[in-house]
Structure formats: C-alpha cells, structure tokens
Design a protein around this motif. Structure first.
Motif, PDB file in Angstrom:
ATOM      1  N   HIS A 174      33.223  53.593  49.390  1.00 61.28           N
ATOM      2  CA  HIS A 174      33.954  54.197  48.321  1.00 61.28           C
ATOM      3  C   HIS A 174      34.280  55.650  48.612  1.00 61.28           C
ATOM      4  O   HIS A 174      34.067  56.296  49.715  1.00 61.28           O
ATOM      5  N   PRO A 175      34.950  56.153  47.526  1.00 60.16           N
ATOM      6  CA  PRO A 175      35.298  57.558  47.584  1.00 60.16           C
ATOM      7  C   PRO A 175      34.279  58.562  47.793  1.00 60.16           C
ATOM      8  O   PRO A 175      33.090  58.297  47.270  1.00 60.16           O
ATOM      9  N   ALA A 176      34.358  59.654  48.713  1.00 65.08           N
ATOM     10  CA  ALA A 176      33.334  60.414  48.895  1.00 65.08           C
ATOM     11  C   ALA A 176      33.097  61.495  47.497  1.00 65.08           C
ATOM     12  O   ALA A 176      34.187  61.506  46.670  1.00 65.08           O
ATOM     13  N   GLY A 177      31.971  62.024  47.267  1.00 65.98           N
ATOM     14  CA  GLY A 177      31.749  63.099  46.155  1.00 65.98           C
ATOM     15  C   GLY A 177      31.015  62.435  44.890  1.00 65.98           C
ATOM     16  O   GLY A 177      31.230  63.383  44.125  1.00 65.98           O
ATOM     17  N   MET A 178      30.711  61.412  44.900  1.00 66.28           N
ATOM     18  CA  MET A 178      30.057  60.966  43.691  1.00 66.28           C
ATOM     19  C   MET A 178      28.807  59.807  44.222  1.00 66.28           C
ATOM     20  O   MET A 178      28.799  59.121  45.248  1.00 66.28           O
ATOM     21  N   ASP A 179      27.816  59.893  43.572  1.00 64.41           N
ATOM     22  CA  ASP A 179      26.649  59.226  43.602  1.00 64.41           C
ATOM     23  C   ASP A 179      25.879  58.961  42.181  1.00 64.41           C
ATOM     24  O   ASP A 179      26.273  59.570  41.115  1.00 64.41           O
ATOM     25  N   LYS A 180      24.824  58.206  42.344  1.00 62.68           N
ATOM     26  CA  LYS A 180      24.155  57.959  41.044  1.00 62.68           C
ATOM     27  C   LYS A 180      23.391  59.255  40.392  1.00 62.68           C
ATOM     28  O   LYS A 180      23.420  59.455  39.295  1.00 62.68           O
ATOM     29  N   GLY A 181      22.963  60.165  41.262  1.00 66.50           N
ATOM     30  CA  GLY A 181      22.501  61.297  40.826  1.00 66.50           C
ATOM     31  C   GLY A 181      23.394  62.287  40.198  1.00 66.50           C
ATOM     32  O   GLY A 181      23.163  62.847  39.158  1.00 66.50           O
ATOM     33  N   ARG A 182      24.509  62.302  40.888  1.00 70.16           N
ATOM     34  CA  ARG A 182      25.557  63.060  39.995  1.00 70.16           C
ATOM     35  C   ARG A 182      26.088  62.423  38.667  1.00 70.16           C
ATOM     36  O   ARG A 182      26.429  63.069  37.788  1.00 70.16           O
ATOM     37  N   ALA A 183      25.993  61.059  38.604  1.00 73.68           N
ATOM     38  CA  ALA A 183      26.286  60.214  37.468  1.00 73.68           C
ATOM     39  C   ALA A 183      25.483  60.847  36.401  1.00 73.68           C
ATOM     40  O   ALA A 183      25.643  61.045  35.147  1.00 73.68           O
ATOM     41  N   VAL A 184      24.128  60.773  36.680  1.00 67.98           N
ATOM     42  CA  VAL A 184      22.962  61.040  35.835  1.00 67.98           C
ATOM     43  C   VAL A 184      23.168  62.414  35.326  1.00 67.98           C
ATOM     44  O   VAL A 184      22.968  62.822  34.093  1.00 67.98           O
ATOM     45  N   ALA A 185      23.305  63.357  36.288  1.00 73.50           N
ATOM     46  CA  ALA A 185      23.730  64.690  35.901  1.00 73.50           C
ATOM     47  C   ALA A 185      24.696  65.034  34.883  1.00 73.50           C
ATOM     48  O   ALA A 185      24.581  65.633  34.065  1.00 73.50           O
ATOM     49  N   ALA A 186      25.615  64.124  35.048  1.00 74.56           N
ATOM     50  CA  ALA A 186      26.931  64.217  34.326  1.00 74.56           C
ATOM     51  C   ALA A 186      26.630  63.863  32.774  1.00 74.56           C
ATOM     52  O   ALA A 186      26.957  64.383  31.758  1.00 74.56           O
ATOM     53  N   LEU A 187      25.738  62.622  32.637  1.00 78.08           N
ATOM     54  CA  LEU A 187      25.327  62.225  31.394  1.00 78.08           C
ATOM     55  C   LEU A 187      24.201  63.147  30.832  1.00 78.08           C
ATOM     56  O   LEU A 187      24.440  63.348  29.530  1.00 78.08           O
ATOM     57  N   MET A 188      23.414  63.806  31.236  1.00 82.81           N
ATOM     58  CA  MET A 188      22.586  64.766  31.009  1.00 82.81           C
ATOM     59  C   MET A 188      23.103  65.877  30.300  1.00 82.81           C
ATOM     60  O   MET A 188      22.611  66.555  29.537  1.00 82.81           O
TER      61      MET A 188
END
Length: 249
Positions: A174-188
C-alpha cells in the motif's frame, strides 16, 4: 517499534464509557480469523453489544481495520461506526459520514499488474484488491510465505512511495505514509474522541503502530495473543476480548 512492556499479562483495566475512546481491530480481535476474508462469522449478539458500547461511549468507538470500511459496514449492518479502513488509507470520521480515501487506486496500477502476473502460476495464493491496497492471503498455504513476500517485494522494486506490510499469513502493498497509529491519532483530534483516554486492542503486527501510539499517550494498549508486542496488557484470544468488552460468550 518494540520495547519491554511494564506489564504483559493480567486483565486490562475496566472500560470507562464516560472517559474512554475505544479503537477496536476486527479480524482476530472481535471475530475469529477465517481461511478466506469473506468467510468470517459475525454473530448478531456481537453487533448488538457493539451498538450498546457505542451509545455508552457517546459515539467514541471506532473500528480500525485492514478491511475496507464498506466491508466492515456489510458485516456489522445495520450499525455504522467511525472507522479507519485499509490500515488508515480510508477514514470515516463520523458513523453517518462518507468514507474518504487518502489516495487513489491508480498509483498501484503497475504493482497490481505485476502481482497478478506473478501469482498466475502459484496455486494457493489468494489475491485481494482493496483499491488503495493489494493483498496476498495464504492462510491455507503457509509454505508460500517466502514466495508471497518475494512477489510483493518485486512488485514495488524501485518505488519509495509504496511499502510492503506483513501480517498473519497475509502480506500487503500500500502507499507509504499511513498506518493504524496515524489513523488513531487523527481520530483523537476530533470529537467525540478528543479529550478521552485512548484504548486500542489488536492482535496482529499491523496493530503495533496503534498500540505504540496509545501507550505513548498514556492510554490502554492491549495485545490479543502471545506475539511480541509493545502493548502494556494482553488478552488471550477473541473470547477473552469479548468477555472484557462485557459480552457474554
């Protein structure tokens, strides 16, 4: 990413619906793994209980999964949740909102063609095209582990905008630069999650980014199973997760 946890056994703290933000992985955490991603079973009791948790937490419950959000909706209908799909490459900030891809599928076209050509002569590899991610499943053929990894590495050779990610008998490009940690950080950063204690629970290597982020934020990080982890707490299996969430099994 890994470090020695302070505590890796024992029951995690009880959920505080008034102050916690729950982030839940799907496969291997809420439901048992299956040989094919479409063959999982989601019981009506689980769906109803997730709805109760969502209401108790004033909406601060999100699914953070490698699956597409549309597939999560299909399995959990009629309920909808805030969600990060395809490891954060898709995001839905509100349950009734639209799913927004971080990138388009066209950037994977060359890798897609390479993978399709390579697996044509390899029975046992199941190809899944998520649009923003390309996946090889080999749960029924674990002996193909190195073959699957080689195919994926070859597919992105010379590309620094794509990455290969390993999971449990699955490998993904998949494209670089995204993972589940960054996804949770965005939601928070957004209501109703902002200002709450983050709680993440997941079972796979792909969950470690989110477990690390939550632990760094002083939240509750829970690993399902016995694999190495940066999480502070552990639960044995899916049944233990459901009991911890308050669902009678």
């Amino acid at each position: 990413m890994f470090f020695n946890p302070v505590r890796t056994s024992g029951q995690p703290p009880v959920i505080d619906p008034s102050g916690d933000a729950l982030f839940l992985d799907f496969d291997g955490t809420l439901i048992e793994m299956a040989d094919h991603p479409d063959l999982v079973t989601v019981e009506s009791e689980l769906i109803a209980h997730l709805g109760e948790l969502q209401r108790a937490c004033s909406g601060a419950l999100a699914l953070v999964s490698g699956r597409r959000i549309v597939d999560l909706d299909r399995f959990l209908a009629p309920l909808r949740f805030s969600a990060a799909g395809v490891h954060g490459l898709e995001q839905r900030l509100e349950p009734e909102g639209a799913s927004e891809p971080i990138c388009g599928p066209e950037m994977l076209d060359e890798a897609r063609e390479s993978i399709r050509a390579a697996i044509a002569a390899v029975p046992g590899l199941n190809f899944e095209d998520k649009g923003t991610a390309l996946v090889l499943h080999y749960r029924t053929a674990p002996e193909l582990d190195e073959t699957a990894k080689r195919i994926m590495r070859d597919a992105i050779a010379g590309r620094d905008d794509l990455v290969v990610m390993d999971g449990k008998r699955v490998i993904e490009v998949h494209p670089a630069g995204m993972d589940k940690g960054r996804a949770v950080a965005a939601l928070m950063q957004r209501p109703p999650f902002a200002g709450r204690r983050p709680v993440f629970i997941g079972d796979d290597l792909t969950d470690e980014h989110a477990l690390a982020f939550v632990r760094e934020q002083g939240g509750v990080s829970i690993k399902v199973g016995i694999a190495q982890t940066c999480a502070e707490f552990r639960l044995e299996d899916v049944a233990a997760v459901r009991r911890w969430l308050g669902l009678r099994t």
